[in-house]
Motif scaffolding. Structure first.
Motif, short mmCIF file in Angstrom:
data_model
loop_
_atom_site.label_atom_id
_atom_site.label_comp_id
_atom_site.label_asym_id
_atom_site.label_seq_id
_atom_site.Cartn_x
_atom_site.Cartn_y
_atom_site.Cartn_z
N LYS A 20 -18.84 -17.21 -60.52
CA LYS A 20 -18.63 -16.33 -59.36
C LYS A 20 -17.91 -15.06 -59.78
CE LYS A 20 -16.84 -16.33 -54.63
NZ LYS A 20 -16.17 -17.14 -53.57
N ARG A 21 -16.91 -15.19 -60.65
CA ARG A 21 -16.20 -14.01 -61.14
C ARG A 21 -17.12 -13.11 -61.95
NH1 ARG A 21 -12.25 -17.87 -62.28
NH2 ARG A 21 -12.64 -17.74 -64.53
N VAL A 22 -17.99 -13.74 -62.75
CA VAL A 22 -18.94 -12.97 -63.56
C VAL A 22 -19.92 -12.23 -62.66
CG1 VAL A 22 -20.91 -13.25 -65.11
CG2 VAL A 22 -18.73 -14.36 -65.66
N GLY A 23 -20.35 -12.88 -61.58
CA GLY A 23 -21.25 -12.24 -60.64
C GLY A 23 -22.69 -12.18 -61.11
N GLY A 24 -23.07 -13.11 -61.97
CA GLY A 24 -24.44 -13.13 -62.48
C GLY A 24 -24.68 -14.40 -63.26
N PRO A 25 -25.80 -14.50 -63.98
CA PRO A 25 -26.10 -15.72 -64.73
C PRO A 25 -25.05 -15.98 -65.82
CG PRO A 25 -28.02 -14.27 -64.58
CD PRO A 25 -26.85 -13.48 -64.09
N VAL A 26 -24.90 -17.27 -66.14
CA VAL A 26 -24.03 -17.66 -67.24
C VAL A 26 -24.82 -18.53 -68.20
CG1 VAL A 26 -21.88 -17.48 -65.95
CG2 VAL A 26 -23.12 -19.65 -66.00
N VAL A 27 -24.38 -18.55 -69.45
CA VAL A 27 -25.03 -19.36 -70.48
C VAL A 27 -24.02 -20.30 -71.08
CG1 VAL A 27 -26.71 -17.56 -71.02
CG2 VAL A 27 -24.58 -17.68 -72.32
N CYS A 28 -24.52 -21.41 -71.60
CA CYS A 28 -23.72 -22.34 -72.39
C CYS A 28 -24.25 -22.28 -73.82
CB CYS A 28 -23.80 -23.75 -71.84
SG CYS A 28 -22.65 -24.91 -72.62
#
Length: 325
Positions: free
Chosen positions: A160-168
């Motif tokens: 949510k803080r990033v405001g976009g997709p995240v990766v692992c």
């Protein structure tokens, strides 16, 4: 008179990258001795004594070659194999012999007054990605926003803080085999925070990062202070997330490195005590360079074949002269 005229290459017997560097050294007139530390103690013999000056004098030798320790000016350390010990020892004796070999021959080599490309102890420390990210940011390089956690409940707020997709992405370069299948390596994967399984996530540390929009990626192979950059573009969905997942989709192009990025890279290598590094960058559509990681023993030979980038020659020059210039 300076008698340090020998470049020691520590690698396996059939490594094509080391072959390319050894050939470039020979072409430049360098005196090379090539050993695999894995040949100790069966084929590689060690005999050394302390000197009045506080160093070591002596020889490493095989049936094919002999190294005078006092003549070593530089060492190219490129993935030598592990010690192969005499057969018939007990498991306890195997462990003891391997540890003694590492402390003996490893300690002797570490004491050499020589340029290392790269010092294996410093390379081992530099492989820690959390350390890399901190050092990179402190060196003026842009890095992705990152979460390091084994708490599944952390992922959704971070996204949510990033405001976009995240990766692992994996924290190590481990390659593993499971159920008899071909060796595999985990790649960077876009994840949905809602799909993160709490128990599985809790089992170990995970590196979760913002997905950085990219125009393309670049591998920057740095020899001494010389950055040799190649743009890597992929035509497949998997390759656009992690180009290592689909080599067949890739195209390559030599490019320049912005001055500010080159300065940050030099600071990074100095802080970690490295003479060589293979850096992976994302270049955003706006032209911003974002460092993903540095591999202190990263492969480059395929890039030389694809683009003609003179990486082997640069490494040979560094090993011979102590500088790339």
């Amino acid at each position: 008179m300076n008698t340090k005229d020998t470049i020691l290459v520590l690698t396996s017997a059939d490594d094509p990258t080391a072959d390319a560097v050894t050939a470039a050294l020979a072409q430049a007139g360098g005196k090379v001795v090539r050993f695999d530390t894995g040949d100790f103690p069966i084929e590689l013999r060690l005999s050394a004594t302390t000197t009045a000056e506080g160093g070591w004098a002596g020889l490493l030798s095989t049936c094919a070659d002999t190294l005078d320790l006092e003549r070593v000016r530089s060492v190219f350390y490129w993935r030598p194999t592990t010690f192969r010990l005499p057969a018939g020892m007990s498991p306890a004796d195997d462990v003891f012999a391997a540890v003694e070999a590492r402390h003996g021959i490893g300690g002797l080599l570490a004491s050499l007054d020589a340029l290392w490309v790269n010092d294996p102890v410093k390379s081992a420390a530099a492989e820690y990605k959390p350390l890399q990210l901190a050092v990179a940011a402190g060196s003026g390089l842009a890095v992705p926003r990152t979460l390091l956690s084994n708490v599944a409940a952390d992922v959704a707020p971070f996204a949510k803080r990033v405001g976009g997709p995240v990766v692992c992405k994996p924290l190590s370069s481990l390659v593993f085999t499971e159920d008899g299948h071909q060796p595999t390596k985990p790649y960077t994967t876009i994840i949905d925070p809602a799909d993160v399984h709490p128990e599985a996530f809790a089992a170990t540390a995970h590196l979760v990062q913002e997905y950085v929009s990219k125009a393309f990626e670049a591998r920057v192979t740095v020899v001494g202070t010389l950055p040799i950059a190649v743009a890597i573009r992929s035509s497949s969905p998997a390759g656009r997330v992690d180009w290592r997942a689909d080599y067949d989709s890739l195209t390559y192009e030599r490019i320049d490195v912005p001055d500010a990025v080159a300065t940050g890279i030099r600071r990074f290598l100095i802080r970690l005590g490295l003479s060589y590094g293979a850096f992976d960058f994302v270049i955003t559509p706006e032209g911003r360079w974002v460092m993903l990681e540095c591999n202190p023993a990263g492969q480059w030979l395929w890039l030389e074949h694809e683009t003609g980038a003179p990486i082997a020659a640069a490494l040979a020059h560094l090993l011979l002269k102590g500088t790339w210039a």
